[in-house]
Design a protein around this motif. Sequence first.
Motif, PDB file in Angstrom:
ATOM      1  N   VAL A  18       0.841  -1.204   0.000  1.00 27.34           N
ATOM      2  CA  VAL A  18       0.000   0.000   0.000  1.00 27.34           C
ATOM      3  C   VAL A  18       0.876   1.254   0.000  1.00 27.34           C
ATOM      4  CG1 VAL A  18      -1.602   1.365   1.403  1.00 27.34           C
ATOM      5  CG2 VAL A  18      -2.016  -1.077   1.052  1.00 27.34           C
ATOM      6  N   ASN A  19       1.946   1.232   0.778  1.00 27.60           N
ATOM      7  CA  ASN A  19       2.872   2.368   0.801  1.00 27.60           C
ATOM      8  C   ASN A  19       3.555   2.564  -0.548  1.00 27.60           C
ATOM      9  OD1 ASN A  19       2.320   2.898   3.487  1.00 27.60           O
ATOM     10  ND2 ASN A  19       4.088   1.764   4.267  1.00 27.60           N
ATOM     11  N   SER A  20       3.897   1.450  -1.211  1.00 26.58           N
ATOM     12  CA  SER A  20       4.574   1.548  -2.502  1.00 26.58           C
ATOM     13  C   SER A  20       3.666   2.147  -3.564  1.00 26.58           C
ATOM     14  CB  SER A  20       5.081   0.170  -2.955  1.00 26.58           C
ATOM     15  OG  SER A  20       4.025  -0.660  -3.404  1.00 26.58           O
ATOM     16  N   LEU A  21       2.362   2.018  -3.378  1.00 29.88           N
ATOM     17  CA  LEU A  21       1.396   2.674  -4.262  1.00 29.88           C
ATOM     18  C   LEU A  21       1.218   4.135  -3.865  1.00 29.88           C
ATOM     19  CD1 LEU A  21      -0.983   2.869  -6.279  1.00 29.88           C
ATOM     20  CD2 LEU A  21      -2.435   1.855  -4.502  1.00 29.88           C
ATOM     21  N   GLY A  22       1.008   4.380  -2.583  1.00 30.98           N
ATOM     22  CA  GLY A  22       0.743   5.740  -2.109  1.00 30.98           C
ATOM     23  C   GLY A  22       1.869   6.715  -2.356  1.00 30.98           C
ATOM     24  N   LYS A  23       3.105   6.210  -2.447  1.00 30.90           N
ATOM     25  CA  LYS A  23       4.252   7.112  -2.623  1.00 30.90           C
ATOM     26  C   LYS A  23       4.204   7.857  -3.959  1.00 30.90           C
ATOM     27  CE  LYS A  23       7.463   3.823  -4.786  1.00 30.90           C
ATOM     28  NZ  LYS A  23       8.683   2.995  -4.579  1.00 30.90           N
ATOM     29  N   PHE A  24       3.415   7.349  -4.919  1.00 32.81           N
ATOM     30  CA  PHE A  24       3.349   8.003  -6.225  1.00 32.81           C
ATOM     31  C   PHE A  24       2.356   9.167  -6.261  1.00 32.81           C
ATOM     32  CE2 PHE A  24       4.877   3.695  -7.457  1.00 32.81           C
ATOM     33  CZ  PHE A  24       6.114   4.083  -7.960  1.00 32.81           C
ATOM     34  N   LEU A  25       1.627   9.392  -5.169  1.00 29.75           N
ATOM     35  CA  LEU A  25       0.783  10.587  -5.103  1.00 29.75           C
ATOM     36  C   LEU A  25       1.661  11.826  -5.212  1.00 29.75           C
ATOM     37  CD1 LEU A  25      -1.687   9.648  -2.229  1.00 29.75           C
ATOM     38  CD2 LEU A  25      -2.332  10.196  -4.599  1.00 29.75           C
ATOM     39  N   ASP A  26       1.255  12.745  -6.061  1.00 25.08           N
ATOM     40  CA  ASP A  26       2.026  13.968  -6.274  1.00 25.08           C
ATOM     41  C   ASP A  26       1.308  15.117  -5.569  1.00 25.08           C
ATOM     42  OD1 ASP A  26       3.341  16.249  -7.181  1.00 25.08           O
ATOM     43  OD2 ASP A  26       3.702  15.403  -9.166  1.00 25.08           O
ATOM     44  N   GLU A  27       1.882  15.563  -4.455  1.00 23.67           N
ATOM     45  CA  GLU A  27       1.238  16.612  -3.651  1.00 23.67           C
ATOM     46  C   GLU A  27       1.283  17.980  -4.313  1.00 23.67           C
ATOM     47  OE1 GLU A  27       1.637  15.544   0.904  1.00 23.67           O
ATOM     48  OE2 GLU A  27       3.558  15.188  -0.107  1.00 23.67           O
ATOM     49  N   SER A  28       2.013  18.104  -5.412  1.00 25.14           N
ATOM     50  CA  SER A  28       2.029  19.373  -6.137  1.00 25.14           C
ATOM     51  C   SER A  28       0.841  19.481  -7.088  1.00 25.14           C
ATOM     52  CB  SER A  28       3.338  19.526  -6.933  1.00 25.14           C
ATOM     53  OG  SER A  28       3.403  18.578  -7.992  1.00 25.14           O
TER      54      SER A  28
END
Length: 234
Positions: free
Chosen positions: A146-156
């Motif tokens: 789940v973390n390996s997926l969530g890390k691709f969220l781009d907060e910009s």
Amino acid sequence: MDIQKLRDEVKLGHVTDEYVDWLKHRFITEILEAPNPVAANALWAYASFLNRVGINPDNYPLYINMLASNNRYAIDALLDGHEPEHYFDCVVPNPFIIKATFAAFSTFKSNEIYEASLRVFLGFLYKVFASAAEGYQLYPVSIAEVNSLGKFLDESHDQDWPLNRGILDVLGCIADLEMPHETDLEKRNVAAQAGRIRSDYFDHKRSLKQSITEVILEKAKDPKLGIPPDYIYG
């Protein structure tokens, strides 16, 4: 397999099917890694060949390997004429594809995966976990995955940016595993982590660092998307 022994036998003219298979694997692996222009040319040609053959329930592992190569030129050739989110629609979801998808996620840093590949994988995962309970029964996803997926969220970017939307939708499906009557602690923990990542993204006073470690969120200083081929033929 004793490769040196097989090599010695080849010098004497004793060539086994095992050795030939090893040679094929060795060179196709080098092509997929495309460490030099010669291999990049071969990779693009191979991707174009696979595009013409077409993905089906028998050959899909080859297409997963190509998507995981992260070479944008080869992946564009592979996906030419296809909608990435629906690329795996012809294949019945199974644990092999799900595991390979999360393995690809863990391979790359948070800014490193090619967008087209990510779109393919997200479309497939949404199909798997749209029914969260059935998806988890097929493949019990872990917190690390789940973390390996969530890390691709781009907060910009905001939530409507297509890649963020795709990631948030899959995380939302997994978060739905946390039901009041659920007694499986592992499942509840996975669901809670998916929900936590979503909450940290949506809360402007927080960031993904609250739910995912900085090591996992680390960005590549100079992300590479593969060596281009010398020529791209129509």
